[in-house]
Motif scaffolding. Structure first.
Motif, PDB file in Angstrom:
ATOM      1  N   VAL B 182      26.139  23.764  50.339  1.00 46.87           N
ATOM      2  CA  VAL B 182      26.734  24.347  49.134  1.00 46.87           C
ATOM      3  C   VAL B 182      27.169  25.787  49.412  1.00 46.87           C
ATOM      4  N   THR B 183      26.305  26.536  50.114  1.00 42.74           N
ATOM      5  CA  THR B 183      26.659  27.924  50.430  1.00 42.74           C
ATOM      6  C   THR B 183      27.959  27.966  51.227  1.00 42.74           C
ATOM      7  N   PHE B 184      28.061  27.058  52.200  1.00 40.46           N
ATOM      8  CA  PHE B 184      29.262  27.050  53.019  1.00 40.46           C
ATOM      9  C   PHE B 184      30.506  26.826  52.156  1.00 40.46           C
ATOM     10  N   PHE B 185      30.431  25.857  51.242  1.00 40.13           N
ATOM     11  CA  PHE B 185      31.611  25.566  50.437  1.00 40.13           C
ATOM     12  C   PHE B 185      31.930  26.689  49.455  1.00 40.13           C
ATOM     13  N   VAL B 186      30.899  27.323  48.938  1.00 40.42           N
ATOM     14  CA  VAL B 186      31.162  28.454  48.036  1.00 40.42           C
ATOM     15  C   VAL B 186      31.818  29.603  48.808  1.00 40.42           C
ATOM     16  N   CYS B 187      31.309  29.871  50.018  1.00 40.86           N
ATOM     17  CA  CYS B 187      31.911  30.921  50.846  1.00 40.86           C
ATOM     18  C   CYS B 187      33.364  30.584  51.146  1.00 40.86           C
ATOM     19  N   LEU B 188      33.579  29.323  51.506  1.00 46.06           N
ATOM     20  CA  LEU B 188      34.925  28.880  51.844  1.00 46.06           C
ATOM     21  C   LEU B 188      35.859  29.057  50.662  1.00 46.06           C
ATOM     22  N   LEU B 189      35.353  28.708  49.500  1.00 47.70           N
ATOM     23  CA  LEU B 189      36.161  28.803  48.285  1.00 47.70           C
ATOM     24  C   LEU B 189      36.536  30.259  48.013  1.00 47.70           C
ATOM     25  N   LEU B 190      35.543  31.147  48.112  1.00 49.91           N
ATOM     26  CA  LEU B 190      35.816  32.559  47.876  1.00 49.91           C
ATOM     27  C   LEU B 190      36.827  33.092  48.881  1.00 49.91           C
ATOM     28  N   TRP B 191      36.840  32.492  50.036  1.00 45.20           N
ATOM     29  CA  TRP B 191      37.731  32.912  51.099  1.00 45.20           C
ATOM     30  C   TRP B 191      39.158  32.409  50.808  1.00 45.20           C
ATOM     31  N   LEU B 192      39.211  31.138  50.363  1.00 44.99           N
ATOM     32  CA  LEU B 192      40.512  30.513  50.140  1.00 44.99           C
ATOM     33  C   LEU B 192      41.214  31.032  48.888  1.00 44.99           C
ATOM     34  N   LEU B 193      40.457  31.671  48.020  1.00 43.13           N
ATOM     35  CA  LEU B 193      41.058  32.144  46.764  1.00 43.13           C
ATOM     36  C   LEU B 193      42.296  32.992  47.016  1.00 43.13           C
ATOM     37  N   SER B 194      42.302  33.702  48.142  1.00 40.01           N
ATOM     38  CA  SER B 194      43.425  34.603  48.403  1.00 40.01           C
ATOM     39  C   SER B 194      44.714  33.810  48.668  1.00 40.01           C
ATOM     40  N   TRP B 195      44.591  32.581  49.163  1.00 41.83           N
ATOM     41  CA  TRP B 195      45.778  31.748  49.400  1.00 41.83           C
ATOM     42  C   TRP B 195      46.501  31.470  48.097  1.00 41.83           C
ATOM     43  N   PHE B 196      45.681  31.242  47.105  1.00 39.73           N
ATOM     44  CA  PHE B 196      46.165  30.834  45.793  1.00 39.73           C
ATOM     45  C   PHE B 196      47.187  31.821  45.246  1.00 39.73           C
ATOM     46  N   PRO B 203      48.870  38.047  35.827  1.00 36.58           N
ATOM     47  CA  PRO B 203      47.538  38.612  35.564  1.00 36.58           C
ATOM     48  C   PRO B 203      46.414  37.669  36.024  1.00 36.58           C
ATOM     49  N   PHE B 204      46.623  36.371  35.853  1.00 37.06           N
ATOM     50  CA  PHE B 204      45.579  35.426  36.243  1.00 37.06           C
ATOM     51  C   PHE B 204      45.334  35.467  37.747  1.00 37.06           C
ATOM     52  N   SER B 205      46.443  35.445  38.483  1.00 34.39           N
ATOM     53  CA  SER B 205      46.250  35.423  39.930  1.00 34.39           C
ATOM     54  C   SER B 205      45.728  36.764  40.437  1.00 34.39           C
ATOM     55  N   GLN B 206      45.953  37.820  39.658  1.00 33.61           N
ATOM     56  CA  GLN B 206      45.370  39.094  40.076  1.00 33.61           C
ATOM     57  C   GLN B 206      43.853  39.052  39.982  1.00 33.61           C
ATOM     58  N   VAL B 207      43.388  38.395  38.915  1.00 39.68           N
ATOM     59  CA  VAL B 207      41.934  38.252  38.758  1.00 39.68           C
ATOM     60  C   VAL B 207      41.376  37.424  39.901  1.00 39.68           C
ATOM     61  N   VAL B 208      42.052  36.300  40.160  1.00 35.24           N
ATOM     62  CA  VAL B 208      41.604  35.421  41.235  1.00 35.24           C
ATOM     63  C   VAL B 208      41.613  36.176  42.553  1.00 35.24           C
ATOM     64  N   ASN B 209      42.663  36.935  42.746  1.00 35.40           N
ATOM     65  CA  ASN B 209      42.804  37.698  43.972  1.00 35.40           C
ATOM     66  C   ASN B 209      41.672  38.716  44.125  1.00 35.40           C
ATOM     67  N   TYR B 210      41.308  39.294  43.013  1.00 37.73           N
ATOM     68  CA  TYR B 210      40.242  40.286  43.052  1.00 37.73           C
ATOM     69  C   TYR B 210      38.930  39.645  43.500  1.00 37.73           C
ATOM     70  N   LEU B 211      38.734  38.398  43.074  1.00 44.94           N
ATOM     71  CA  LEU B 211      37.480  37.727  43.402  1.00 44.94           C
ATOM     72  C   LEU B 211      37.414  37.290  44.859  1.00 44.94           C
ATOM     73  N   SER B 212      38.544  37.234  45.506  1.00 43.97           N
ATOM     74  CA  SER B 212      38.535  36.755  46.885  1.00 43.97           C
ATOM     75  C   SER B 212      37.871  37.769  47.798  1.00 43.97           C
ATOM     76  N   ILE B 213      36.929  37.267  48.584  1.00 46.29           N
ATOM     77  CA  ILE B 213      36.207  38.129  49.519  1.00 46.29           C
ATOM     78  C   ILE B 213      37.184  38.734  50.530  1.00 46.29           C
ATOM     79  N   VAL B 214      38.168  37.942  50.921  1.00 48.77           N
ATOM     80  CA  VAL B 214      39.020  38.328  52.052  1.00 48.77           C
ATOM     81  C   VAL B 214      39.952  39.484  51.720  1.00 48.77           C
ATOM     82  N   THR B 215      40.517  39.491  50.506  1.00 50.62           N
ATOM     83  CA  THR B 215      41.449  40.571  50.168  1.00 50.62           C
ATOM     84  C   THR B 215      40.789  41.925  50.340  1.00 50.62           C
ATOM     85  N   HIS B 216      39.515  41.995  49.925  1.00 48.20           N
ATOM     86  CA  HIS B 216      38.825  43.274  50.027  1.00 48.20           C
ATOM     87  C   HIS B 216      38.531  43.623  51.477  1.00 48.20           C
TER      88      HIS B 216
END
Lengths: 280, 255
Positions: B182-196, B203-216
């Motif tokens: 589960v941890t792996f998939f959650v990490c992966l998801l947080l990582w992939l959010l930036s693709w989205f 505004p929605f994608s900005q929020v999503v983008n903010y949550l992405s670990i990778v953008t930061h």
């Protein structure tokens, strides 16, 4: 039991140890208890001494004292031989003793043990009981067990809990007396010249003062075994003996057939139940 | 504080007494070394070519080796974090030692902090493996030190955040494999959010983008140390550890 250790909150009612409520002052309670759960909470990858040092510090022993305290419990629980062994490689008996050592290292007021002798061989059980008896001097020990003979051996007070309800709380002797009320005597009658007549014996026993019921249990090889119950609060053993001897029969055996703790337990509880005993 | 350090020390001992620590460090060292070798070889080849074609512009070690390499490291870390965090509480729950911790005079949050800190320190050891390679660049090249330090800070913050999330997931189950997966998939998801949000800026994608670990992490890996990113990581760590302590509390009420 887990409520007392602050592991679970009480669903109803109150629990306190040494005057501290488990909900309001859990830290104070936790400082004063030592707890051995059903399976000893040991880390298999640690050495015995390393583990005891860790637990000791966890319980708030200062690093200056910890070495002395650890050595002390190793001595008390005779763990000297396995001091530097990995806990994962120890036998069940040793692991149980490490569990007890862990519970007493900080010298708690109250020691809570959940089935301390389960899964041990008879020799180990005797060792653990001996250890508990030594500890009983300095600590209040609460022990939970399904083995009733253990309760008879080592407990001063018994608490029987059935489906979450307290059904009895007393010393072993009082509990036995209270439930029995009347005295039960088992006696064996024989005679030198062949067998006495069962009905004759029965009638004679029934005539003894204070007897309420006579039951024949067994008859073989010229020996008859009877169980006699007295009326409430009457001592009948002496009269029974006299009556048998006066009739010219041999009195081979006569003893009080007390109710065992098993009988009490069955009387007090229904199918699904658990017993707890306490020792001071 | 003393209790936290105690738990942390015990955690580290457990890591290094089992093959996990060595496996994670060896895997990381191997993969990072492979990445380092490829990047350096290509860099050397290109710089030869550039010189032969008469280009005067010197090539930049920071931009062309270190940055992609540390980006690569952050991807590997994504796979290693679940291996580190999965056992933290799941194992204690399975073996019953959680009862020892929870009946000792020590607060839940101290247990959690200690465990998380232990995991972070192991993660630092893992990252340390990469410093061997990076040190080589400093010995034979002249990269700028400061952006490298900022990028490492980014790696550490990212790892600490993912480990905090992993700690939380480990609290919810007694099965290490489930916790790890589960941890792996959650990490992966947080990582992939930036693709989205790659080609989108609502505004929605900005929020999503903010949550992405990778953008930061990307900002930090460029050597840009902005409060925005650091605050993001710290708030994520705080939030994860906070819900972990709530989850521990609920263990008492549910079991």
């Amino acid at each position: 039991m887990r409520v007392l250790t602050c592991f679970l909150p009480p669903s109803a009612g109150k629990a306190s140890i040494a005057g501290f409520d488990v909900l309001e002052h859990p830290m104070e309670v936790k400082k004063r208890i030592g707890y051995l759960p059903e399976t000893p909470p040991v880390y298999p990858e640690m050495e015995v001494i390393e583990y005891l040092t860790f637990v000791g510090q966890l319980k708030g022993i200062s690093s200056a004292d910890i070495k002395r305290k650890a050595d002390e419990v190793i001595g008390r629980c005779s763990l000297g031989d396995v001091r530097a062994k990995l806990i994962g490689k120890l036998s069940k008996g040793y692991r149980q003793r490490v569990g007890i050592a862990q519970a007493i290292i900080h010298n708690p007021d109250v020691l809570i043990l959940d089935e301390p002798t389960s899964g041990l061989d008879p020799k180990q059980i005797i060792e653990i009981r001996e250890l508990l008896r030594q500890l009983a001097g300095d600590h209040t020990i609460i022990l939970s067990t399904h083995i009733l003979s253990e309760v008879e051996h080592s407990c001063e007070r018994v608490i029987i809990i059935s489906q979450g309800k307290l059904v009895a709380q007393d010393s072993v002797a009082n509990l036995t007396n209270r439930l029995r009320g009347s005295e039960a005597v088992s006696l064996e009658v024989g005679s030198a010249d062949g067998r006495p007549d069962p009905t004759e014996v029965q009638v004679r026993l029934e005539q003894v003062n204070g007897v309420s019921r006579v039951m024949m249990k067994e008859s073989k090889d010229g020996r008859l075994i009877f169980e006699v119950e007295s009326l409430q609060g009457r001592q009948i053993r002496a009269d029974l003996a006299r009556s048998v001897v006066n009739a010219g029969w041999n009195l081979n055996e006569l003893h009080a057939a007390g109710l065992s703790l098993e009988d009490i337990f069955l009387q007090l509880t229904t199918a699904e139940s658990k017993s707890e005993g306490g020792q001071k | 504080m003393r209790n936290t350090l105690l738990i942390c020390k015990k955690e580290l001992k457990s890591y290094f007494a089992s093959p996990i620590a060595y496996a994670v460090m060896a895997l990381f060292g191997l993969i990072f070394g492979f990445g380092f070798f490829t990047a350096t070889r290509d860099f050397v080849r290109f710089s030869f070519q550039a010189q032969m074609m008469g280009q005067q512009q010197p090539m930049n070690v920071n931009d062309q080796i270190i940055r992609p390499l540390l980006g690569f490291a952050s991807t590997i870390a994504l796979f290693l974090v679940p291996m580190i965090s999965m056992r933290l509480l799941a194992e204690e729950k399975r073996t019953g030692t959680i009862e020892l911790l929870m009946t000792s005079p020590i607060r839940d949050i101290e247990i959690i902090l200690g465990k998380w800190l232990g995991a972070v320190i192991l993660y630092l050891c893992v990252l340390g493996m990469s410093m061997l390679n990076v040190a080589m660049l400093f010995a034979w090249g002249k990269p700028d030190l400061k952006p490298v330090l900022v990028a490492y800070l980014g790696l550490i913050l990212q790892g600490a955040t993912l480990l905090a999330i992993g700690t939380f997931i480990s609290t919810t189950t007694r099965n290490q494999i489930v916790a790890g997966g589960v941890t792996f998939f959650v990490c992966l998801l947080l990582w992939l959010l930036s693709w989205f949000t790659a080609f989108d800026s609502g505004p929605f994608s900005q929020v999503v983008n903010y949550l992405s670990i990778v953008t930061h992490f990307e900002n930090l890996s460029k050597g840009v140390l902005s409060t925005k990113d650091v605050v993001f990581y710290f708030s994520m760590i705080f939030f994860s550890l906070f819900i972990t302590s709530r989850a521990m509390e609920s263990l008492r009420w549910r079991s």
